[in-house]
Design a protein around this motif. Sequence first.
Motif, PDB file in Angstrom:
ATOM      1  N   UNK A 140     -25.384  -4.411   7.819  1.00 32.66           N
ATOM      2  CA  UNK A 140     -24.316  -3.942   8.696  1.00 32.66           C
ATOM      3  C   UNK A 140     -23.159  -3.465   7.844  1.00 32.66           C
ATOM      4  N   UNK A 141     -22.679  -2.252   8.118  1.00 30.58           N
ATOM      5  CA  UNK A 141     -21.493  -1.709   7.449  1.00 30.58           C
ATOM      6  C   UNK A 141     -20.437  -1.428   8.506  1.00 30.58           C
ATOM      7  N   UNK A 142     -19.266  -2.010   8.309  1.00 29.90           N
ATOM      8  CA  UNK A 142     -18.126  -1.742   9.179  1.00 29.90           C
ATOM      9  C   UNK A 142     -16.996  -1.231   8.301  1.00 29.90           C
ATOM     10  N   UNK A 143     -16.438  -0.091   8.676  1.00 34.75           N
ATOM     11  CA  UNK A 143     -15.313   0.470   7.926  1.00 34.75           C
ATOM     12  C   UNK A 143     -14.296   1.020   8.916  1.00 34.75           C
ATOM     13  N   UNK A 144     -13.030   0.801   8.615  1.00 31.49           N
ATOM     14  CA  UNK A 144     -11.975   1.309   9.486  1.00 31.49           C
ATOM     15  C   UNK A 144     -10.632   1.218   8.785  1.00 31.49           C
ATOM     16  N   UNK A 145      -9.628   1.810   9.404  1.00 28.62           N
ATOM     17  CA  UNK A 145      -8.289   1.797   8.821  1.00 28.62           C
ATOM     18  C   UNK A 145      -7.734   0.373   8.811  1.00 28.62           C
ATOM     19  N   UNK A 146      -7.246  -0.053   7.654  1.00 24.56           N
ATOM     20  CA  UNK A 146      -6.691  -1.387   7.472  1.00 24.56           C
ATOM     21  C   UNK A 146      -5.243  -1.420   7.961  1.00 24.56           C
ATOM     22  N   UNK A 147      -4.812  -2.579   8.438  1.00 21.07           N
ATOM     23  CA  UNK A 147      -3.436  -2.702   8.923  1.00 21.07           C
ATOM     24  C   UNK A 147      -2.423  -2.401   7.818  1.00 21.07           C
ATOM     25  N   UNK A 148      -2.799  -2.643   6.561  1.00 21.13           N
ATOM     26  CA  UNK A 148      -1.900  -2.330   5.444  1.00 21.13           C
ATOM     27  C   UNK A 148      -1.642  -0.838   5.316  1.00 21.13           C
ATOM     28  N   UNK A 149      -2.488  -0.043   5.949  1.00 14.72           N
ATOM     29  CA  UNK A 149      -2.316   1.406   5.901  1.00 14.72           C
ATOM     30  C   UNK A 149      -0.994   1.836   6.527  1.00 14.72           C
ATOM     31  N   UNK A 150      -0.467   1.039   7.450  1.00 13.85           N
ATOM     32  CA  UNK A 150       0.792   1.385   8.109  1.00 13.85           C
ATOM     33  C   UNK A 150       1.939   1.530   7.124  1.00 13.85           C
ATOM     34  N   UNK A 151       1.955   0.683   6.115  1.00  9.96           N
ATOM     35  CA  UNK A 151       3.078   0.688   5.178  1.00  9.96           C
ATOM     36  C   UNK A 151       2.714   1.194   3.785  1.00  9.96           C
ATOM     37  N   UNK A 152       1.431   1.158   3.440  1.00 11.85           N
ATOM     38  CA  UNK A 152       1.054   1.490   2.067  1.00 11.85           C
ATOM     39  C   UNK A 152       0.019   2.603   1.973  1.00 11.85           C
ATOM     40  N   UNK A 153      -0.337   3.209   3.116  1.00 11.45           N
ATOM     41  CA  UNK A 153      -1.366   4.244   3.097  1.00 11.45           C
ATOM     42  C   UNK A 153      -0.952   5.478   3.879  1.00 11.45           C
ATOM     43  N   UNK A 154      -1.950   6.270   4.221  1.00 15.14           N
ATOM     44  CA  UNK A 154      -1.693   7.522   4.928  1.00 15.14           C
ATOM     45  C   UNK A 154      -2.749   7.714   6.015  1.00 15.14           C
ATOM     46  N   UNK A 155      -2.334   8.275   7.150  1.00 12.22           N
ATOM     47  CA  UNK A 155      -3.264   8.617   8.223  1.00 12.22           C
ATOM     48  C   UNK A 155      -3.641   7.426   9.081  1.00 12.22           C
ATOM     49  N   UNK A 156      -4.567   7.686  10.014  1.00 12.87           N
ATOM     50  CA  UNK A 156      -5.081   6.634  10.874  1.00 12.87           C
ATOM     51  C   UNK A 156      -4.153   6.284  12.021  1.00 12.87           C
ATOM     52  N   UNK A 157      -4.618   5.426  12.929  1.00 13.73           N
ATOM     53  CA  UNK A 157      -3.786   4.986  14.051  1.00 13.73           C
ATOM     54  C   UNK A 157      -2.526   4.295  13.547  1.00 13.73           C
ATOM     55  N   UNK A 158      -1.460   4.412  14.312  1.00  8.33           N
ATOM     56  CA  UNK A 158      -0.190   3.813  13.921  1.00  8.33           C
ATOM     57  C   UNK A 158       0.140   2.563  14.738  1.00  8.33           C
TER      58      UNK A 158
END
Length: 199
Positions: free
Chosen positions: A132-150
Amino acid sequence: MDSSQWDARYAAAPDLVWTADPNRFVVEVLTDLPPGRALDLAAGEGRNAVWLAQQGWQVTAVEFSTVAVERGRRLADQRGVTVEWIVADLRAYAPPTDSFDAVIVAYLHLPAADLSPVLTAAGAALAPGGTLLIVGHDVANLTAGVGGPQDAALLHTPEAIVAPLDGLDVTRAATVRRPVRVGDETRHALDTVVVAVRP
């Protein structure tokens, strides 16, 4: 977003909303596995499903946007491969249990109460020895990344994704930096990546 909103988003784009290339983590995790039966949940426009079919997998792709499924069918036809397409909302879809050698859930962002049973069902769909592979935008993306749901309520952490995977051996659970081209520069998105195997 519901299926009609995703239909509108896909229909508004003259070409694929994402890309025809498979997700980098799908390639990384599944390239060396012997082809068998694969299930792609939240398949979008089919880039991962089609790539898997090109590698010799027998693929079932499930997506609730009919527009995305039609685009996936066209991509499969262009690449000369066969994919079984199912139009269904994963919150109501029950995949067959003990049936797949690989299951992918890529960038499915739902509230935890909806996501958890989907992930439990994804794990139950694995045959013994399946991955099983699960991949998605991490919550840390809000402050340290780019793109994805806000919306933090829709974002992942490795711990939250692992929690509903009872009975599986988790081999990887991490927040991973993924390079993203933004204009003329390369920036990084932060993704949760979880890999688990059914004993």
